[in-house]
Design a protein around this motif. Structure first.
Motif, PDB file in Angstrom:
ATOM      1  N   MET A   1     -13.561  -9.731  26.399  1.00  0.00           N
ATOM      2  CA  MET A   1     -13.837  -8.465  25.058  1.00  0.00           C
ATOM      3  C   MET A   1     -15.526  -9.062  24.993  1.00  0.00           C
ATOM      4  SD  MET A   1     -11.036  -8.233  22.942  1.00  0.00           S
ATOM      5  CE  MET A   1      -9.689  -8.376  23.252  1.00  0.00           C
ATOM      6  N   PRO A   2     -15.479  -7.295  24.607  1.00  0.00           N
ATOM      7  CA  PRO A   2     -17.250  -7.582  24.142  1.00  0.00           C
ATOM      8  C   PRO A   2     -17.835  -7.894  22.893  1.00  0.00           C
ATOM      9  CG  PRO A   2     -16.188  -5.619  25.420  1.00  0.00           C
ATOM     10  CD  PRO A   2     -15.062  -5.734  24.499  1.00  0.00           C
ATOM     11  N   LEU A   3     -16.961  -8.132  21.832  1.00  0.00           N
ATOM     12  CA  LEU A   3     -17.404  -8.932  21.175  1.00  0.00           C
ATOM     13  C   LEU A   3     -16.439  -9.938  20.567  1.00  0.00           C
ATOM     14  CD1 LEU A   3     -20.026  -8.806  18.928  1.00  0.00           C
ATOM     15  CD2 LEU A   3     -18.341  -7.388  17.505  1.00  0.00           C
ATOM     16  N   GLN A   4     -17.172 -10.953  19.970  1.00  0.00           N
ATOM     17  CA  GLN A   4     -15.726 -11.890  19.359  1.00  0.00           C
ATOM     18  C   GLN A   4     -16.654 -12.487  18.633  1.00  0.00           C
ATOM     19  OE1 GLN A   4     -14.622 -13.463  23.278  1.00  0.00           O
ATOM     20  NE2 GLN A   4     -12.286 -13.971  22.167  1.00  0.00           N
ATOM     21  N   ILE A   5     -16.193 -12.447  17.310  1.00  0.00           N
ATOM     22  CA  ILE A   5     -16.607 -13.420  15.932  1.00  0.00           C
ATOM     23  C   ILE A   5     -15.365 -14.116  15.357  1.00  0.00           C
ATOM     24  CG2 ILE A   5     -17.291 -12.941  13.547  1.00  0.00           C
ATOM     25  CD1 ILE A   5     -17.394  -9.719  14.196  1.00  0.00           C
ATOM     26  N   ILE A   6     -15.776 -15.611  15.971  1.00  0.00           N
ATOM     27  CA  ILE A   6     -15.123 -16.651  15.478  1.00  0.00           C
ATOM     28  C   ILE A   6     -15.721 -17.311  14.587  1.00  0.00           C
ATOM     29  CG2 ILE A   6     -14.728 -18.504  16.979  1.00  0.00           C
ATOM     30  CD1 ILE A   6     -15.373 -16.800  19.483  1.00  0.00           C
ATOM     31  N   ASN A   7     -14.818 -17.573  13.272  1.00  0.00           N
ATOM     32  CA  ASN A   7     -15.145 -18.103  12.490  1.00  0.00           C
ATOM     33  C   ASN A   7     -16.214 -17.881  11.756  1.00  0.00           C
ATOM     34  OD1 ASN A   7     -12.395 -19.613  12.654  1.00  0.00           O
ATOM     35  ND2 ASN A   7     -12.704 -21.111  14.239  1.00  0.00           N
ATOM     36  N   LEU A   8     -16.391 -17.268  11.710  1.00  0.00           N
ATOM     37  CA  LEU A   8     -18.359 -17.072  10.969  1.00  0.00           C
ATOM     38  C   LEU A   8     -18.266 -16.719   9.469  1.00  0.00           C
ATOM     39  CD1 LEU A   8     -20.890 -15.954  11.215  1.00  0.00           C
ATOM     40  CD2 LEU A   8     -19.644 -13.596  11.068  1.00  0.00           C
ATOM     41  N   THR A   9     -18.961 -17.775   8.767  1.00  0.00           N
ATOM     42  CA  THR A   9     -19.353 -17.911   7.143  1.00  0.00           C
ATOM     43  C   THR A   9     -20.573 -17.390   7.104  1.00  0.00           C
ATOM     44  OG1 THR A   9     -17.248 -19.586   7.527  1.00  0.00           O
ATOM     45  CG2 THR A   9     -18.752 -19.576   5.707  1.00  0.00           C
ATOM     46  N   LYS A  10     -20.812 -16.802   5.617  1.00  0.00           N
ATOM     47  CA  LYS A  10     -22.422 -16.635   5.678  1.00  0.00           C
ATOM     48  C   LYS A  10     -22.430 -16.832   4.471  1.00  0.00           C
ATOM     49  CE  LYS A  10     -26.721 -15.506   5.362  1.00  0.00           C
ATOM     50  NZ  LYS A  10     -27.267 -16.721   5.873  1.00  0.00           N
ATOM     51  N   LYS A  11     -22.904 -17.243   3.486  1.00  0.00           N
ATOM     52  CA  LYS A  11     -23.471 -17.915   2.431  1.00  0.00           C
ATOM     53  C   LYS A  11     -24.798 -17.243   1.710  1.00  0.00           C
ATOM     54  CE  LYS A  11     -19.730 -20.946   1.271  1.00  0.00           C
ATOM     55  NZ  LYS A  11     -19.777 -22.789   1.262  1.00  0.00           N
ATOM     56  N   GLU A  14     -24.703 -19.748  -3.884  1.00  0.00           N
ATOM     57  CA  GLU A  14     -23.017 -20.406  -4.033  1.00  0.00           C
ATOM     58  C   GLU A  14     -22.304 -18.946  -3.817  1.00  0.00           C
ATOM     59  OE1 GLU A  14     -22.091 -23.015  -5.898  1.00  0.00           O
ATOM     60  OE2 GLU A  14     -23.908 -23.788  -5.121  1.00  0.00           O
ATOM     61  N   GLN A  15     -22.193 -18.175  -3.335  1.00  0.00           N
ATOM     62  CA  GLN A  15     -22.368 -16.967  -3.387  1.00  0.00           C
ATOM     63  C   GLN A  15     -21.183 -17.050  -1.313  1.00  0.00           C
ATOM     64  OE1 GLN A  15     -23.421 -13.015  -4.109  1.00  0.00           O
ATOM     65  NE2 GLN A  15     -21.185 -12.007  -3.590  1.00  0.00           N
ATOM     66  N   THR A  16     -19.948 -16.812  -1.120  1.00  0.00           N
ATOM     67  CA  THR A  16     -19.630 -16.493   0.062  1.00  0.00           C
ATOM     68  C   THR A  16     -19.700 -14.848   0.281  1.00  0.00           C
ATOM     69  OG1 THR A  16     -18.428 -18.827  -0.207  1.00  0.00           O
ATOM     70  CG2 THR A  16     -17.556 -17.664   1.728  1.00  0.00           C
ATOM     71  N   ALA A  17     -20.240 -14.684   1.257  1.00  0.00           N
ATOM     72  CA  ALA A  17     -20.355 -13.258   1.396  1.00  0.00           C
ATOM     73  C   ALA A  17     -18.720 -12.930   2.763  1.00  0.00           C
ATOM     74  CB  ALA A  17     -21.682 -13.151   2.052  1.00  0.00           C
ATOM     75  N   LEU A  18     -19.200 -13.670   3.650  1.00  0.00           N
ATOM     76  CA  LEU A  18     -18.079 -14.199   4.555  1.00  0.00           C
ATOM     77  C   LEU A  18     -17.584 -15.085   5.234  1.00  0.00           C
ATOM     78  CD1 LEU A  18     -19.847 -11.610   7.401  1.00  0.00           C
ATOM     79  CD2 LEU A  18     -18.439 -11.181   6.224  1.00  0.00           C
ATOM     80  N   ASP A  19     -16.838 -15.107   4.495  1.00  0.00           N
ATOM     81  CA  ASP A  19     -15.399 -16.625   4.870  1.00  0.00           C
ATOM     82  C   ASP A  19     -14.795 -16.355   5.937  1.00  0.00           C
ATOM     83  OD1 ASP A  19     -14.003 -18.433   3.855  1.00  0.00           O
ATOM     84  OD2 ASP A  19     -12.876 -17.808   2.001  1.00  0.00           O
ATOM     85  N   GLY A  38     -20.277  -4.968  -1.819  1.00  0.00           N
ATOM     86  CA  GLY A  38     -20.497  -5.938  -1.817  1.00  0.00           C
ATOM     87  C   GLY A  38     -19.629  -6.446  -1.599  1.00  0.00           C
ATOM     88  N   ALA A  39     -18.159  -6.063  -0.356  1.00  0.00           N
ATOM     89  CA  ALA A  39     -17.474  -6.789  -0.148  1.00  0.00           C
ATOM     90  C   ALA A  39     -17.762  -7.632   1.302  1.00  0.00           C
ATOM     91  CB  ALA A  39     -16.362  -5.580   0.859  1.00  0.00           C
ATOM     92  N   GLY A  40     -18.954  -7.303   1.793  1.00  0.00           N
ATOM     93  CA  GLY A  40     -19.332  -7.694   2.816  1.00  0.00           C
ATOM     94  C   GLY A  40     -19.762  -7.159   4.072  1.00  0.00           C
ATOM     95  N   LEU A  44     -21.798  -8.663   7.742  1.00  0.00           N
ATOM     96  CA  LEU A  44     -21.084  -8.749   8.826  1.00  0.00           C
ATOM     97  C   LEU A  44     -22.183  -7.626   9.795  1.00  0.00           C
ATOM     98  CD1 LEU A  44     -18.984  -9.356  10.981  1.00  0.00           C
ATOM     99  CD2 LEU A  44     -17.701  -8.055   9.657  1.00  0.00           C
ATOM    100  N   MET A  45     -22.653  -6.499   9.591  1.00  0.00           N
ATOM    101  CA  MET A  45     -23.115  -5.833  10.983  1.00  0.00           C
ATOM    102  C   MET A  45     -24.512  -6.757  11.121  1.00  0.00           C
ATOM    103  SD  MET A  45     -22.215  -2.182   9.668  1.00  0.00           S
ATOM    104  CE  MET A  45     -22.360  -1.923   8.012  1.00  0.00           C
ATOM    105  N   LYS A  46     -25.121  -7.373   9.785  1.00  0.00           N
ATOM    106  CA  LYS A  46     -26.437  -7.925  10.128  1.00  0.00           C
ATOM    107  C   LYS A  46     -26.664  -8.543  10.729  1.00  0.00           C
ATOM    108  CE  LYS A  46     -28.763  -5.300   6.307  1.00  0.00           C
ATOM    109  NZ  LYS A  46     -29.305  -6.235   4.629  1.00  0.00           N
TER     110      LYS A  46
END
Length: 233
Positions: A1-11, A14-19, A38-40, A44-46
């Protein structure tokens, strides 16, 4: 797989942008990244291109963790952000030569990419003199000049006229035959024209990740499906 995103979280505070996001992307796919404002999507791209630090989880690209192999990963990723930051005082060919020098690639590739995105008549102009459509093409040229394995486009046809939209779509379609493209857009016709798969993100969560026909499902249009999936319950 060229790209795998695994359990990515970004806050952000207090705001969770990616859960706890999980995505796997294979080669030679054009994927539509959808979601309300505002969905994230931009977060995600950045995160994928290394412009934002990851809080939790990991992103594996071509078998490498991008946080641990930033330079190597970025060499193989092309990114056109929504605001398309360009040096307006530079001439088109001069700017693309500058980008080529950063990537240590042949000057011959500059002419090749100018031809590919259709800016040959404008190559001797200052970027600041170009129409929005041609500026988008210059932005696309810098994103693909180093022949990346993964191309990430954030609203690439935003503000373009119908002819320009078709031209940019054709360039993206051509690139997608050999590369993996992740395309964020609000224009459903674009998704229908270009994408084989849709990832729908809402409030930092993935609601759908499926082939485009499955996403549309029982609905009459992609717009209808999008509205239904993201409706406030």
């Amino acid at each position: 797989m060229p790209l795998q995103i695994i359990n990515l979280t970004k806050k952000f505070g207090e705001q969770t942008a990616l859960d706890n996001i999980n995505i796997s992307i294979d080669k030679n796919e054009i994927i539509g990244l959808l979601g309300p404002n505002g969905a994230g999507k931009s977060t995600l791209m950045k995160s994928i291109v290394g412009a934002l630090k990851i809080d939790q989880g990991e992103i594996i690209f071509n078998g490498m963790n991008i946080s641990e192999n930033e330079i190597e990963s970025k060499k193989k990723i092309g990114f056109l952000p929504e605001n398309n930051p360009l040096y307006l005082e530079m001439y088109v060919k001069e700017y693309l030569q500058f980008v080529a020098n950063i990537h240590k690639i042949s000057p011959a590739r500059v002419d090749e990419v100018i031809e590919l995105v259709g800016i040959t008549p404008e190559k001797s102009k200052k970027i600041g003199q170009l129409s929005k459509g041609y500026k988008q093409r210059v932005g696309l040229a810098q994103a693909i000049i180093h022949q990346p394995d993964l191309l990430i486009l954030d609203e690439p046809t935003n503000g373009l006229d119908p002819n320009q939209i078709i031209e940019i779509r054709n360039v993206v379609k051509e690139i997608g035959q050999q590369k993996t493209v992740l395309l964020s857009t609000h224009i459903m016709q674009e998704v229908e024209a270009l994408c084989s798969r849709v990832i729908l993100i809402h409030k930092g969560n993935i609601l759908q990740d499926c082939p485009i026909d499955e996403f549309k499902g029982r609905f009459n249009s992609l717009e209808e499906a999008f509205a239904s999936y993201t409706a406030v319950s």
